[in-house]
Structure formats: C-alpha cells, structure tokens
Design a protein around this motif. Structure first.
Motif, PDB file in Angstrom:
ATOM      1  N   GLN B 233      18.860   0.651 -11.806  1.00 39.40           N
ATOM      2  CA  GLN B 233      17.718   1.228 -11.083  1.00 39.40           C
ATOM      3  C   GLN B 233      16.886   0.133 -10.426  1.00 39.40           C
ATOM      4  OE1 GLN B 233      15.607   3.969 -13.669  1.00 39.40           O
ATOM      5  NE2 GLN B 233      17.169   5.550 -13.392  1.00 39.40           N
ATOM      6  N   LYS B 234      16.820  -1.014 -11.096  1.00 38.88           N
ATOM      7  CA  LYS B 234      16.051  -2.127 -10.530  1.00 38.88           C
ATOM      8  C   LYS B 234      16.692  -2.596  -9.226  1.00 38.88           C
ATOM      9  CE  LYS B 234      13.514  -6.148 -11.581  1.00 38.88           C
ATOM     10  NZ  LYS B 234      12.854  -7.029 -12.404  1.00 38.88           N
ATOM     11  N   SER B 235      18.036  -2.633  -9.236  1.00 36.59           N
ATOM     12  CA  SER B 235      18.730  -3.094  -8.041  1.00 36.59           C
ATOM     13  C   SER B 235      18.493  -2.151  -6.859  1.00 36.59           C
ATOM     14  CB  SER B 235      20.231  -3.224  -8.327  1.00 36.59           C
ATOM     15  OG  SER B 235      20.808  -1.935  -8.412  1.00 36.59           O
ATOM     16  N   ARG B 236      18.152  -0.913  -7.159  1.00 37.68           N
ATOM     17  CA  ARG B 236      17.880   0.053  -6.091  1.00 37.68           C
ATOM     18  C   ARG B 236      16.384   0.200  -5.802  1.00 37.68           C
ATOM     19  NH1 ARG B 236      21.885   4.126  -4.970  1.00 37.68           N
ATOM     20  NH2 ARG B 236      20.224   5.646  -4.814  1.00 37.68           N
ATOM     21  N   GLY B 237      15.594  -0.683  -6.359  1.00 37.06           N
ATOM     22  CA  GLY B 237      14.151  -0.647  -6.098  1.00 37.06           C
ATOM     23  C   GLY B 237      13.454   0.504  -6.798  1.00 37.06           C
ATOM     24  N   GLY B 238      14.060   1.027  -7.859  1.00 37.06           N
ATOM     25  CA  GLY B 238      13.509   2.203  -8.512  1.00 37.06           C
ATOM     26  C   GLY B 238      12.562   1.901  -9.657  1.00 37.06           C
ATOM     27  N   ILE B 239      12.365   0.610  -9.972  1.00 36.96           N
ATOM     28  CA  ILE B 239      11.512   0.264 -11.107  1.00 36.96           C
ATOM     29  C   ILE B 239      10.102  -0.078 -10.612  1.00 36.96           C
ATOM     30  CG2 ILE B 239      11.190  -1.393 -13.000  1.00 36.96           C
ATOM     31  CD1 ILE B 239      13.529   0.596 -13.422  1.00 36.96           C
ATOM     32  N   ILE B 240       9.117   0.476 -11.276  1.00 39.99           N
ATOM     33  CA  ILE B 240       7.725   0.247 -10.874  1.00 39.99           C
ATOM     34  C   ILE B 240       7.369  -1.225 -11.081  1.00 39.99           C
ATOM     35  CG2 ILE B 240       5.320   0.778 -11.415  1.00 39.99           C
ATOM     36  CD1 ILE B 240       6.279   3.588 -12.286  1.00 39.99           C
ATOM     37  N   ASP B 241       6.844  -1.859 -10.042  1.00 41.71           N
ATOM     38  CA  ASP B 241       6.408  -3.255 -10.144  1.00 41.71           C
ATOM     39  C   ASP B 241       4.908  -3.255 -10.419  1.00 41.71           C
ATOM     40  OD1 ASP B 241       5.575  -5.832  -9.811  1.00 41.71           O
ATOM     41  OD2 ASP B 241       6.779  -6.212  -8.006  1.00 41.71           O
ATOM     42  N   ILE B 242       4.570  -3.410 -11.703  1.00 42.93           N
ATOM     43  CA  ILE B 242       3.172  -3.279 -12.131  1.00 42.93           C
ATOM     44  C   ILE B 242       2.258  -4.222 -11.349  1.00 42.93           C
ATOM     45  CG2 ILE B 242       1.613  -3.714 -14.047  1.00 42.93           C
ATOM     46  CD1 ILE B 242       2.914  -1.410 -14.897  1.00 42.93           C
ATOM     47  N   GLU B 243       2.690  -5.457 -11.197  1.00 44.27           N
ATOM     48  CA  GLU B 243       1.814  -6.453 -10.574  1.00 44.27           C
ATOM     49  C   GLU B 243       1.481  -6.065  -9.136  1.00 44.27           C
ATOM     50  OE1 GLU B 243       2.340 -11.144 -10.785  1.00 44.27           O
ATOM     51  OE2 GLU B 243       2.768 -10.009 -12.604  1.00 44.27           O
ATOM     52  N   ALA B 244       2.541  -5.684  -8.390  1.00 47.23           N
ATOM     53  CA  ALA B 244       2.335  -5.316  -6.992  1.00 47.23           C
ATOM     54  C   ALA B 244       1.422  -4.094  -6.894  1.00 47.23           C
ATOM     55  CB  ALA B 244       3.674  -5.028  -6.326  1.00 47.23           C
ATOM     56  N   GLU B 245       1.635  -3.119  -7.765  1.00 47.07           N
ATOM     57  CA  GLU B 245       0.825  -1.902  -7.729  1.00 47.07           C
ATOM     58  C   GLU B 245      -0.618  -2.195  -8.110  1.00 47.07           C
ATOM     59  OE1 GLU B 245       1.727   0.880  -6.507  1.00 47.07           O
ATOM     60  OE2 GLU B 245       3.890   0.600  -6.387  1.00 47.07           O
ATOM     61  N   GLU B 246      -0.797  -3.115  -9.065  1.00 48.59           N
ATOM     62  CA  GLU B 246      -2.154  -3.459  -9.486  1.00 48.59           C
ATOM     63  C   GLU B 246      -2.905  -4.132  -8.342  1.00 48.59           C
ATOM     64  OE1 GLU B 246      -1.867  -5.698 -13.071  1.00 48.59           O
ATOM     65  OE2 GLU B 246      -2.347  -3.964 -14.328  1.00 48.59           O
ATOM     66  N   ASN B 247      -2.216  -4.984  -7.604  1.00 47.29           N
ATOM     67  CA  ASN B 247      -2.863  -5.640  -6.471  1.00 47.29           C
ATOM     68  C   ASN B 247      -3.304  -4.630  -5.432  1.00 47.29           C
ATOM     69  OD1 ASN B 247      -2.618  -8.125  -7.619  1.00 47.29           O
ATOM     70  ND2 ASN B 247      -0.683  -8.615  -6.593  1.00 47.29           N
ATOM     71  N   LYS B 248      -2.446  -3.626  -5.207  1.00 45.90           N
ATOM     72  CA  LYS B 248      -2.824  -2.563  -4.264  1.00 45.90           C
ATOM     73  C   LYS B 248      -4.064  -1.849  -4.770  1.00 45.90           C
ATOM     74  CE  LYS B 248       1.797  -1.207  -2.993  1.00 45.90           C
ATOM     75  NZ  LYS B 248       2.723  -0.101  -3.231  1.00 45.90           N
ATOM     76  N   LEU B 249      -4.053  -1.588  -6.085  1.00 44.70           N
ATOM     77  CA  LEU B 249      -5.158  -0.868  -6.719  1.00 44.70           C
ATOM     78  C   LEU B 249      -6.461  -1.633  -6.562  1.00 44.70           C
ATOM     79  CD1 LEU B 249      -4.820   1.764  -8.289  1.00 44.70           C
ATOM     80  CD2 LEU B 249      -5.001   0.449 -10.384  1.00 44.70           C
ATOM     81  N   LEU B 250      -6.366  -2.947  -6.716  1.00 45.38           N
ATOM     82  CA  LEU B 250      -7.542  -3.809  -6.619  1.00 45.38           C
ATOM     83  C   LEU B 250      -8.178  -3.653  -5.244  1.00 45.38           C
ATOM     84  CD1 LEU B 250      -9.128  -6.037  -8.091  1.00 45.38           C
ATOM     85  CD2 LEU B 250      -7.654  -7.694  -6.980  1.00 45.38           C
ATOM     86  N   LEU B 251      -7.347  -3.640  -4.195  1.00 48.97           N
ATOM     87  CA  LEU B 251      -7.863  -3.488  -2.837  1.00 48.97           C
ATOM     88  C   LEU B 251      -8.555  -2.144  -2.694  1.00 48.97           C
ATOM     89  CD1 LEU B 251      -4.865  -4.930  -0.813  1.00 48.97           C
ATOM     90  CD2 LEU B 251      -7.086  -5.998  -1.259  1.00 48.97           C
ATOM     91  N   ILE B 252      -7.888  -1.090  -3.193  1.00 47.23           N
ATOM     92  CA  ILE B 252      -8.468   0.249  -3.077  1.00 47.23           C
ATOM     93  C   ILE B 252      -9.791   0.317  -3.829  1.00 47.23           C
ATOM     94  CG2 ILE B 252      -8.136   2.685  -3.690  1.00 47.23           C
ATOM     95  CD1 ILE B 252      -5.080   2.095  -3.474  1.00 47.23           C
ATOM     96  N   THR B 253      -9.794  -0.230  -5.051  1.00 50.06           N
ATOM     97  CA  THR B 253     -10.988  -0.167  -5.882  1.00 50.06           C
ATOM     98  C   THR B 253     -12.145  -0.907  -5.227  1.00 50.06           C
ATOM     99  OG1 THR B 253      -9.502  -0.214  -7.748  1.00 50.06           O
ATOM    100  CG2 THR B 253     -11.818  -0.452  -8.228  1.00 50.06           C
TER     101      THR B 253
END
Lengths: 151, 299
Positions: B233-253
């Motif tokens: 699943q990772k090879s298909r980009g199906g695993i959640i990347d916590i760090e990347a998502e958190e950075n997005k969250l930081l911008l939104i917040t």
C-alpha cells in the motif's frame, strides 16, 4: 516496562484462536501493547474490497482507558480525518472496560457501513457527503480502489 | 378431559404456587400459548445471595402435554454457555420422561435445583476477563452483572477521576448537580456501591495464575503478512504521511487563528494543543509515540 496485564494476554490469545471474520489484529514484535490491524471494507459499502491498515495501542491503564486507534491506510470517510483519526464515541467518553479490542474493531468496521456526516471529523468530506452523496460515494470507492488494495 | 382442560388445570396449579413469579399469555381463542418465569437459586429468600438467574420460556403446542413443549432459556445471568447447554440437555430428558403429563413445574424445579448447586457465577468478569474462583470477593450488580471487587473498584476510581476532570473544565452552570454516578461497565445502568470497601479486595485468583505471553510461529507469520500489505500500500501512496498532513494542518490552523482569534474557548485541533497533550503517552517507549500524541487533541 511493567509486566503485560493478564487481560491483554487473554485478549491476544483469543484474537489468534477465534479471529473475528474480516478483522485481524496482531501484536508487534517489540511492543505487545501495539497492534497491527487489518479491517476489510464491509460488503455493500463504498469500502467493499478494501483492506484497511490501522494501528491500535493499549495505554498504560487499559482497560480502564480506551485503546488509541488510527487508520494508517488513506480512507475517504466523513468521520475519519486526514491523519486517520476516528470520531467514535466508544473511543472517547463512552468507553467502558467491558469493551475489548475485538468489539472496538467491529464498531470501526460498522462505522464504515454507516458514515455519519452530521457528526463530522473530516469537514470537507462530510460536506460533500451531505450535498452530493453519490459523488462522495464515488470518491470513497475510488480511494478504496487506489489505496486500500492488496497485491 | 380435553387438552384444553388439562392445560388449564396445570396452569392454575402453577399460578397458585408461583403467584407473581409466572406470566402466562393466551391466544385470541383463550388457549394458553406461552408460559414465562424467571428462576433464581433457592437461598432462603436472601436475594443478596442469588448470584445467577435465567428466564424460562415454555411454548405450548396445541397437543401439549401429549407432545413436547418448546423450551427456551433467555437472559441468563452469571451462567456461561456450557452451563446453559447442560441445562438444555437436562430439560430435554425431563420433557421426554414426562411426555403425556404436566411438565412445567418439573422444569422450574429442575432449573432451580441446578442454579442452587452452582450459585457462583460461571461467566467471566467483564473487566479482567477471568472467572470467579472460590474465595474471590465479587459483586453482583442490581442489573445482574458480575465483577471482582478488585476490578470494579479500579473501574470506579478511574471513571470518577475522569468525570471530575471533565467537570472541572466546565463553567459552574454546566456542571452536573448530581456529581459522579457509578454505572455498570456492561449495560451502563446506574449502580450503588461503596468504592472504599471494594478497593480493599485482593486481586482475583485466576488472574494471578494466568500464563505468560509468548510470540508463536503463527503470530510471526501474521506479522509478516501485515508488513507485506503495508509495503504494497505504501508503494501505491496509500499510507497516510503523518508529518506531511500535520504540516498542512499547521497552515490551516494558523490562518484560522488569524481570522478567528475570539474563538479561543475551544482550541480544536491546533498543533500547540497536540504538543501540550503528548504527555498522555509519557513513559511509553514506542516508535509510534508521535502518532499517538495526536489522538488526545481531538474530542
């Protein structure tokens, strides 16, 4: 690290001996409180055919406190956010020590069959689920096909 | 004497003996169809000492007692599956033996005798998942659920602590006037118990004797399967990347905070909240520690 409570051992043994259909939970090699989980997408739901990986962690005072559970596989669902966190009452204030790993995972599987956009965690997903359900379901199917398949 | 009269005679006798402890339903032409009675062990009317019970349901076919009634045991309390199976076998024998004669009182008597003999719950404590051994101190709730005193005390101490912590966060007018109220872990009914007394109990015996945990070969194989799925699943980009998502969250917040500074009452899923609450996972040396700190910030 303190000895593993007997209840955790008993739950682990039962999960191995009498697995719940559609759910597997396996403790980690180095930490028996950390479980690798696979939940299969329920039939007749947009998640059908998907194998979703989750992680489940039993905190120090389990079963007095709820397990911490998170999706690892990406999923398009109004009650699961981008970090994989799940909005489910029994994981929060409705936790009871009479619940177990297996009942928690069954509840999560049931949540996949019954998305609840009125109590959203992923706002954008919930919004679409309310205004255009068929498109939301299409997205959920697409994400399942793209991210949650087995080799 | 007709079937109807014979059944009527039997039921009148039952009502005379059991009074309110029995309920009989009739069909539209006035024939008895279903007899129900909840049965307890004989403890000389000391209700406190009745640790088990079960509801007997007897469905009477048209030809009863010349044919066997349909018997069901419902709402068993304190009884495990093997005890129930045993009861069913005994019931079957009794029904065969009494074919052609009234059998309901015999069944009630049989069940009561069995319950009296094993008046110690054979189910597990829902908190520790171990059974009740001779000498364990345990509690039967008003709702007929069973817990070792030791386990119930732990549950009550923690839930009352959580309750009080939540109350302290609320403004005075929103707090519960009743204070903490104990509930049954199984059915959430309110229960009365004395925590100070419960917590003096010793840990359950089964718990002390339970075996240790070992990683089996089977377990190893399952772990490998899990790892393969993860890699795929990772090879298909199906695993959640916590760090990347958190950075997005930081911008939104951050952008949210700029525009809605007056919304300070509920910090929601802000990153500062995430960090400050990471102490929840303190002491747990786990490679996933960073992930878990995220949970506590969401309500």
């Amino acid at each position: 690290m303190a000895a593993l409570p007997r209840r955790i051992i008993k739950e682990t043994q039962r999960l191995m001996q009498e697995p719940v259909p559609g759910i597997s939970a396996v403790p980690d090699d180095s930490n028996a409180r950390y479980f690798h989980v696979i939940v299969t997408g329920p039939e007749d739901s947009p998640f059908e055919g998907g194998l979703f990986k989750l992680e489940l962690f039993l905190p120090e005072d389990y079963p007095m406190s709820a397990p911490k559970v998170r999706f690892i596989t990406k999923i398009y669902h109004p009650n699961i956010d981008r970090l994989g966190r799940i909005c489910l009452d029994i994981l929060k204030d409705k936790w009871s020590p009479a619940l177990q790993i297996r009942t928690v995972l069954l509840s999560i599987q049931a949540l996949l069959s019954a998305p609840n956009p009125d109590d959203p965690l992923a706002n954008d997903v919930a919004e679409l689920w309310k205004v255009n359900e068929s498109e939301a379901i299409r997205n959920a199917k697409e994400w399942t096909r793209r991210y949650a398949m087995d080799n | 004497m007709s079937h109807h009269e014979r059944v009527q005679e039997e039921l009148e006798a039952l009502e005379a003996i059991l009074m309110d402890d029995i309920s009989i339903s009739y069909n539209e032409i006035g024939c008895a169809e279903l007899v129900k009675s909840t049965i307890f062990p004989s403890t000389a009317n000391e209700v406190e000492k009745q640790y088990v019970c079960v509801t007997l349901e007897v469905k009477l076919p048209e030809n009863y007692p010349d044919c066997k009634p349909v018997v069901k045991l419902k709402s068993p309390r304190g009884l495990d599956d093997s005890t129930i199976d045993h009861l069913y076998r005994e019931i079957n024998k009794k029904c065969d033996e009494f074919l052609g004669q009234p059998v309901i009182f015999e069944l009630i008597d049989l069940i009561r005798e069995n319950l009296t003999e094993s008046n110690l719950p054979t189910c597990q404590c829902a908190v520790c998942l171990y059974g009740f051994s001779e000498g364990d101190s345990f509690t039967k709730t008003q709702c007929f659920h069973y817990f070792h005193n030791y386990c119930l005390a732990n549950h009550l101490i923690i839930t009352s602590k959580h309750f009080n912590e939540e109350q302290d966060k609320l403004p005075a007018w929103k707090r519960s006037p009743e204070g903490f109220r104990a509930t049954c872990p199984v059915c959430r009914e309110l229960i009365n118990c004395d925590v100070d007394e419960l917590k003096t109990a010793m840990p359950p015996k089964d718990l002390e004797n339970a075996q240790k945990f070992e990683v089996t070969h089977e377990l190893k194989l399952l772990q490998q399967e899990m790892q393969q799925l993860f890699n795929y699943q990772k090879s298909r980009g199906g695993i959640i990347d916590i760090e990347a998502e958190e950075n997005k969250l930081l911008l939104i917040t951050n952008s949210n905070e700029d525009s809605a500074a007056d919304n300070s009452g509920d910090p929601g899923t802000s990153l500062s909240n995430t960090i400050s609450s990471s102490s929840v996972s303190d002491g747990v040396q786990n490679r996933n520690q960073r992930h878990y700190s995220n949970y506590s910030s969401h309500r």
